[in-house]
Design an enzyme around this catalytic site. Structure first.
Site, mmCIF file in Angstrom:
data_model
loop_
_atom_site.group_PDB
_atom_site.id
_atom_site.type_symbol
_atom_site.label_atom_id
_atom_site.label_comp_id
_atom_site.label_asym_id
_atom_site.label_seq_id
_atom_site.Cartn_x
_atom_site.Cartn_y
_atom_site.Cartn_z
ATOM 1 N N GLU A 177 -2.044 -0.707 -7.596
ATOM 2 C CA GLU A 177 -2.247 -2.100 -7.150
ATOM 3 C C GLU A 177 -3.138 -2.872 -8.139
ATOM 4 O O GLU A 177 -4.189 -3.414 -7.779
ATOM 5 C CB GLU A 177 -2.804 -2.147 -5.717
ATOM 6 N N GLU A 308 4.053 3.314 -1.540
ATOM 7 C CA GLU A 308 3.284 3.062 -0.312
ATOM 8 C C GLU A 308 4.156 2.258 0.620
ATOM 9 O O GLU A 308 4.568 1.128 0.279
ATOM 10 C CB GLU A 308 1.976 2.316 -0.608
#
Ligand code: AHR
Length: 511
Positions: A177, A308
């Protein structure tokens, strides 16, 4: 009440791309009670363990053929310094896990413990390196420590810590991220940085690393495009020569933002339908990111890794808000079922996916009871169990025909039937989901192209969508053999109760 049967047409003789077993991958972060209390109890624990790792957790995950495990984060990965987690445990430095709950991290679970866990599980390690607060040298040395044979400085250090042979580490994440907790970078800045890091994530002694760049959040197609541009050019048909083999995508399902995402076990039918609408949004996202990737990589040499995904609810009352601990109901199981249908349908591009997370955090497979130590398999676990037949099978297209039932959700249409299928070793597996909360549905499996000689079916449903498993009632929601399957002129007729997941395994005649 039932409605007119829907036909699900499956051409059993037209297999498509292989559904990688790695789309059934997992994720274990140093977050809440996932590692400590979930996987790791330590050698002195009264909970039965193998070298500190919970034996019952290993057994439960082996039973669903866990193919890979991503570690150590998540956001934690970009704060983790691997050298703090090697050597004698009592001498390892401590840190504060500022991102997740502000608790002490004693580093007792480190590289050797993770690799021992993967060996026990029979799972491929997916190590996520630190780009946000680490260095190129640190990441490069970690790869060397893990995978290099012979007498290099890092191989020597590994040997001094008790492991002579190198490990095999196929999957490597270049940060996490990067647009957020991994460094708040712009796509262009991250793309350049990740190229540099990836260059020094080397293949040592036959260990071929599959490098996964930190990809987009949800519908940030521009992020995907920027990364793809660093690998190839628009419309180029040559094989990409860049330093990554894949990009990731993160997408969570919830009914709100921040601390108001909805509770895991107390929700209305309207809440449920909203969840399902959002869960089915994964299809649009995968299609969108795949379309961008197709422009730069028409031969699909670059993989999309959804590393994810899953539900993200408000934490259970009385638990640390930074621990992301939530229950798991029949609703969560259906969220998983529709995600897998999409991963199967896009098998040509989606090469891996990792549900967040494996134990005690977010949409977990397993919950460990803090008080008794009991292990609970969640409804989501059972979807993974019912789907093992899809691992490494060839995808079959399912065409749903008829007046497909829909539900209006805040002005949008939710299609309540979902299906996918695959074939392997003279068998086929068909997955059917009925998302309707109250209405049953009959589906005619219109099976073409190959004969079948028998079938067996399983059903996962519950009296109420909020039903879940707990230490007191561990088998409240479990799959049962499904008797609502009859032969039909076109194949089989399958009853789908309301809010149900059904798998039908077909034995095919040899060709
Ligand atoms: O899975 C929980 C967190 O969600 C991960 O650490 C992060 O990558 C994402 O935002």
């Amino acid at each position: 009440m039932t409605t007119a049967p829907i036909h699900a047409v499956v051409n059993l003789d037209l297999p498509g791309p292989t559904i990688s077993r790695h789309v059934y991958g997992h994720f274990a972060e140093h977050l809440g009670r996932c590692i400590y209390d979930g996987f790791w109890v330590g050698e002195d624990s009264t909970v039965p363990n193998v070298g500190g790792i919970r034996a019952d957790v290993v057994e439960a995950l082996r039973a669903i053929a866990i193919p890979n495990l991503r570690w150590p984060g998540g956001c934690f990965a970009d704060e983790y310094h691997w050298k703090d987690g090697i050597g004698p445990r009592e001498q390892r430095p401590r840190m504060v896990n500022t991102h997740w709950g502000n608790v002490e991290e004693n580093n007792h679970f480190g590289t050797h413990e993770f690799m021992a866990l993967c060996e026990l599980l029979g799972a491929d390690p997916y190590v996520n390196g630190n780009v946000g607060s680490g260095t190129v040298r640190e990441m490069s040395e970690w790869v060397e420590y893990l995978t290099r044979d012979g007498d290099s400085p890092m191989a020597a250090l590994r040997k001094a810590n008790g492991r002579d042979r190198p490990w095999r580490v196929p999957f490597w994440g270049i940060g996490n991220e990067a647009w957020g907790c991994g460094g708040n970078m712009r796509a262009e800045a991250y793309a350049d940085l990740a190229r540099r890091y990836a260059t020094f994530v080397r293949d040592h002694d036959g260990n071929q690393v599959y490098r996964i760049a930190a990809g987009a959040n949800t519908d940030d197609y521009a992020w995907t495009e920027t990364l793809m541009k660093t690998l190839n050019c628009l419309g180029c048909s040559r094989q990409p020569k860049g330093p990554f083999q894949a990009l990731s995508l993160h997408y969570y399902t919830h009914n709100g933002e921040g601390a108001k995402r909805g509770t895991a076990t107390r929700f209305t039918t309207d809440d449920y339908y909203l969840t399902m609408l959002r869960a089915r949004h994964i299809e649009e996202l995968v299609r969108g990111h795949a379309a961008v990737m197709d422009c730069y990589d028409p031969h699909r040499a670059i993989g999309l890794v959804v590393d994810e995904w899953g539900t993200w609810w408000d934490v259970e009352e009385g638990t640390n808000p930074g621990f992301l601990h939530q229950q798991n109901t029949m609703r969560d199981a259906l969220v998983a079922a529709v995600h897998f249908d999409v991963f199967h349908r896009f098998a040509g591009r989606v090469v891996m996916a990792n549900i967040a997370q494996t134990v005690n955090v977010l949409q977990a497979m397993l919950l460990t009871d803090e008080r008794t130590g009991a292990l609970v398999r969640t409804p989501t676990y059972h979807v993974f169990a019912m789907n093992t037949g899809h691992h490494d099978a060839r995808a079959l297209t399912v065409h749903l025909r008829g007046d497909l039932p829909r539900v209006d959700v805040e002005g949008a249409e939710l299609s309540v039937l979902s299906a996918s299928a695959s074939t392997k070793d003279d068998s086929a597996l068909v997955s059917l989901t009925n998302l309707h909360a109250t209405q049953a549905q009959t589906v005619v499996l219109d099976l073409r192209g190959r004969e079948f000689t028998g079938h067996e079916a399983h059903l996962l449903t519950a009296r109420s969508l909020t039903d879940h498993n707990s230490a007191e009632n561990p088998d409240g929601v479990v799959p049962t053999p499904h008797t609502g399957v009859r032969t039909h002129a076109r194949g089989l007729e399958v009853d789908l109760p309301p809010h149900a997941y059904v798998t039908v395994r077909l034995r095919l005649t040899a060709i």
